[in-house]
Scaffold this active site. Structure first.
Site, PDB file in Angstrom:
ATOM      1  N   ARG A 121      -6.554  41.599  32.873  1.00 39.44           N
ATOM      2  CA  ARG A 121      -6.080  40.470  34.049  1.00 39.44           C
ATOM      3  C   ARG A 121      -5.192  41.254  34.624  1.00 39.44           C
ATOM      4  NH1 ARG A 121      -6.487  35.034  30.330  1.00 39.44           N
ATOM      5  NH2 ARG A 121      -8.511  34.340  31.310  1.00 39.44           N
ATOM      6  N   GLN A 126      -9.208  40.148  39.563  1.00 38.49           N
ATOM      7  CA  GLN A 126      -9.209  38.445  39.280  1.00 38.49           C
ATOM      8  C   GLN A 126     -10.762  38.149  39.728  1.00 38.49           C
ATOM      9  OE1 GLN A 126      -5.857  37.208  41.553  1.00 38.49           O
ATOM     10  NE2 GLN A 126      -4.750  36.548  39.679  1.00 38.49           N
ATOM     11  N   ASP A 129     -12.766  38.007  36.757  1.00 38.47           N
ATOM     12  CA  ASP A 129     -12.393  37.464  35.257  1.00 38.47           C
ATOM     13  C   ASP A 129     -13.029  36.031  34.801  1.00 38.47           C
ATOM     14  OD1 ASP A 129     -10.807  36.075  33.426  1.00 38.47           O
ATOM     15  OD2 ASP A 129      -8.848  36.190  34.366  1.00 38.47           O
ATOM     16  N   SER A 132     -11.224  33.071  32.891  1.00 39.91           N
ATOM     17  CA  SER A 132     -10.698  32.191  33.730  1.00 39.91           C
ATOM     18  C   SER A 132     -11.710  31.199  34.476  1.00 39.91           C
ATOM     19  CB  SER A 132      -9.771  32.806  34.938  1.00 39.91           C
ATOM     20  OG  SER A 132      -8.514  33.583  34.197  1.00 39.91           O
ATOM     21  N   TYR A 226      -0.436  36.893  27.614  1.00 42.19           N
ATOM     22  CA  TYR A 226      -1.028  35.709  26.425  1.00 42.19           C
ATOM     23  C   TYR A 226       0.190  35.516  25.457  1.00 42.19           C
ATOM     24  CZ  TYR A 226      -5.773  37.210  27.935  1.00 42.19           C
ATOM     25  OH  TYR A 226      -6.858  37.365  28.503  1.00 42.19           O
TER      26      TYR A 226
HETATM   27  P1  NAD Z   1      -5.751  31.440  26.394  1.00 46.56           P
HETATM   28  O1  NAD Z   1      -6.968  31.133  26.520  1.00 46.56           O
HETATM   29  O2  NAD Z   1      -5.498  32.710  25.389  1.00 46.56           O
HETATM   30  O3  NAD Z   1      -4.509  30.497  25.572  1.00 46.56           O
HETATM   31  C1  NAD Z   1      -4.400  29.245  26.241  1.00 46.56           C
HETATM   32  C2  NAD Z   1      -3.001  28.810  26.177  1.00 46.56           C
HETATM   33  O4  NAD Z   1      -2.563  28.357  24.780  1.00 46.56           O
HETATM   34  C3  NAD Z   1      -1.885  29.921  26.548  1.00 46.56           C
HETATM   35  O5  NAD Z   1      -1.239  29.384  27.655  1.00 46.56           O
HETATM   36  C4  NAD Z   1      -1.251  30.271  25.462  1.00 46.56           C
HETATM   37  O6  NAD Z   1       0.256  30.295  25.682  1.00 46.56           O
HETATM   38  C5  NAD Z   1      -1.310  28.993  24.704  1.00 46.56           C
HETATM   39  N1  NAD Z   1      -0.778  28.820  23.275  1.00 46.56           N
HETATM   40  C6  NAD Z   1      -1.205  29.661  22.195  1.00 46.56           C
HETATM   41  N2  NAD Z   1      -0.473  29.399  20.941  1.00 46.56           N
HETATM   42  C7  NAD Z   1      -0.008  28.200  21.124  1.00 46.56           C
HETATM   43  C8  NAD Z   1       0.718  27.233  20.427  1.00 46.56           C
HETATM   44  N3  NAD Z   1       0.977  27.691  19.302  1.00 46.56           N
HETATM   45  N4  NAD Z   1       1.241  26.249  20.941  1.00 46.56           N
HETATM   46  C9  NAD Z   1       1.061  25.746  22.119  1.00 46.56           C
HETATM   47  N5  NAD Z   1       0.223  26.607  22.928  1.00 46.56           N
HETATM   48  C10 NAD Z   1      -0.272  27.762  22.690  1.00 46.56           C
HETATM   49  O7  NAD Z   1      -4.840  31.869  27.585  1.00 46.56           O
HETATM   50  P2  NAD Z   1      -5.346  31.865  29.158  1.00 46.56           P
HETATM   51  O8  NAD Z   1      -5.719  30.441  29.476  1.00 46.56           O
HETATM   52  O9  NAD Z   1      -6.680  32.791  29.056  1.00 46.56           O
HETATM   53  O10 NAD Z   1      -4.448  32.571  29.970  1.00 46.56           O
HETATM   54  C11 NAD Z   1      -3.221  33.144  29.341  1.00 46.56           C
HETATM   55  C12 NAD Z   1      -2.134  33.857  30.517  1.00 46.56           C
HETATM   56  O11 NAD Z   1      -2.860  34.555  31.019  1.00 46.56           O
HETATM   57  C13 NAD Z   1      -1.623  32.686  31.425  1.00 46.56           C
HETATM   58  O12 NAD Z   1      -0.356  33.141  31.735  1.00 46.56           O
HETATM   59  C14 NAD Z   1      -2.705  32.850  32.603  1.00 46.56           C
HETATM   60  O13 NAD Z   1      -2.103  32.475  33.806  1.00 46.56           O
HETATM   61  C15 NAD Z   1      -2.706  34.438  32.617  1.00 46.56           C
HETATM   62  N6  NAD Z   1      -3.765  34.912  33.561  1.00 46.56           N
HETATM   63  C16 NAD Z   1      -3.735  35.915  34.415  1.00 46.56           C
HETATM   64  C17 NAD Z   1      -4.599  36.180  35.114  1.00 46.56           C
HETATM   65  C18 NAD Z   1      -4.489  37.534  36.001  1.00 46.56           C
HETATM   66  O14 NAD Z   1      -3.458  37.877  36.346  1.00 46.56           O
HETATM   67  N7  NAD Z   1      -5.497  38.019  36.587  1.00 46.56           N
HETATM   68  C19 NAD Z   1      -5.959  35.666  34.995  1.00 46.56           C
HETATM   69  C20 NAD Z   1      -6.101  34.613  34.049  1.00 46.56           C
HETATM   70  C21 NAD Z   1      -5.007  34.149  33.438  1.00 46.56           C
END
Ligand code: NAD
Length: 365
Positions: A121, A126, A129, A132, A226
């Site tokens: 990530r 991006q 990804d 996402s 994460y």
């Molecule tokens: P994910 O699918 O692993 O998890 C989904 C969400 O569940 C996350 O926001 C996590 O914080 C939350 N979570 C975990 N345990 C929890 C709990 N006990 N209670 C409530 N919520 C809980 O995560 P994701 O959607 O794939 O993305 C995670 C992060 O990565 C985000 O900050 C996203 O913006 C970032 N991201 C960055 C890039 C990049 O920079 N290229 C790309 C995609 C995502």
């Protein structure tokens, strides 16, 4: 590069790994793309369109013959693995953490594999990804599923026969899927709140017009942006806050995940019983064990009039757009793997390739 795309064989899978626009770009760059006839049918991309984009269509065997890269959506069946030529590179959503036997079989056949889940990530990657791209679509669809299952409307409606109050929606886990669920529920007129254990998310939630459910002293930001698992004390406070908030909710969408682990359990059966009859929980974490204790993947469980929907593979229910964005992810990866002369270069030392390479040189990495 000689690139192959087969028709997906996993049950209910309607996506395809490359769409005609991706093929046109690859062909223009000098690559050869072969497709199994009908590979894009279920997603709405017909053979004739692929042919106009420059693909060669044929049987599965013809498509694989001489291929260097097989672009796939889901994991191959054992029968397909047995037919893969040695030296091939397989690219797909391979679920490497849960697929050791598959990875071993690929290694034994001399097939290399890149897992689309493992795209790092970082900004540079991006456009590759796939987690996402697919999670956004799932977050959107989860709200539609909830809206269809609810016995009430999402928006407020003023009619001559009285005013209907808007639904209250609660999104647990505000990552990629959760933020899209918030935006969708807002667009449909619900009053939306959300919770996440990563404090940075609060501002993103609020900027979408939702309120953030606060739990004192919870901050579980792990590696790579994460979440990490909560400590016992934190978990107890989170559960108490969610329990108090749930009682008044009509639609709950849960998306909480911790990479490489079972989904955190955030809604107990007891909490479901405190909710109003007619409320709906859509659990997007169903495939990794569920955020709700009652979730069963692929099923809707009824408990005291509350529906708990165990949503699985929602992107495949929107195969046209899911394939469009997944295809773009795969195309960008293939462009990354191609040398200037158009040859395939698999460099384990490369930041992106190295992170995604799960089988190489006859070994599982
Ligand atoms: P994910 O699918 O692993 O998890 C989904 C969400 O569940 C996350 O926001 C996590 O914080 C939350 N979570 C975990 N345990 C929890 C709990 N006990 N209670 C409530 N919520 C809980 O995560 P994701 O959607 O794939 O993305 C995670 C992060 O990565 C985000 O900050 C996203 O913006 C970032 N991201 C960055 C890039 C990049 O920079 N290229 C790309 C995609 C995502």
């Amino acid at each position: 590069m000689r690139i192959a795309v087969l028709k997906e064989t996993a049950p209910a899978e309607r996506r395809v790994a490359l769409v005609p626009d991706n093929v046109a770009r690859l062909v223009k760059a000098g690559h050869a793309v072969r497709l199994e006839r009908g590979a894009g049918d279920a997603a709405g991309y017909l053979d004739a369109t692929y042919a106009s984009a420059g693909a060669t269509l044929g049987s599965a065997a013809e498509t694989l013959d001489g291929a260097e890269v097989l672009a796939a959506v889901q994991r191959p069946s054992p029968e397909l693995v047995a037919r893969l030529p040695a030296g091939l590179l397989l690219v797909g959503l391979l679920q490497p953490a849960q697929s050791r036997p598959l990875l071993d079989a690929l290694a034994a056949r001399g097939v290399a594999a890149l897992a689309m889940e493992k795209v790092p990530r970082i900004t540079r990657a991006q456009a590759m990804d796939a987690l996402s791209s697919q999670a956004s679509l799932a977050g959107y669809k989860a709200v539609l599923i909830g809206a269809m299952a609810l016995p009430r409307l999402l928006p407020m409606m003023t009619t001559a026969a009285g005013t209907l109050a808007p639904a209250k929606a609660f999104v647990i886990g505000a990552g990629v899927a959760g933020l899209q669920a918030i935006a969708t529920a807002r667009r449909l007129g619900a009053v939306v709140s959300a919770f996440d254990v990563r404090p940075v998310v609060k501002e993103q939630v609020q900027s979408l017009g939702a309120s953030f459910v606060e739990v004192a002293a919870v901050a579980a930001e792990g590696q790579g942006g994460y979440a990490k698992a909560l400590g016992q004390d934190e978990q107890a406070r989170v559960l108490a806050a969610i329990a108090a908030h749930l009682v008044d909710m009509d639609l709950v969408v849960t998306t909480a995940q911790i990479p490489g682990q079972a989904a955190p359990r955030l809604i107990t059966a007891g909490m479901v019983r405190t909710m109003r009859a007619g409320s709906v929980i859509v659990d997007l974490a169903a495939e990794t064990g569920g955020n709700c204790e009652l979730t069963r993947p692929g099923e809707t469980v009824m408990e005291g009039g509350v529906a708990v929907v165990g949503a699985v593979n929602l992107p495949s229910t929107m195969p046209l757009h899911a394939s469009q964005v997944y295809g773009r992810n795969v195309l960008t990866l293939l462009q990354h793997l191609a040398t200037k002369e158009g040859a395939l270069r698999l460099d384990p030392a490369d930041e992106i390739t190295g992170a995604m390479l799960v089988v190489h040189d006859g070994k599982v990495r």
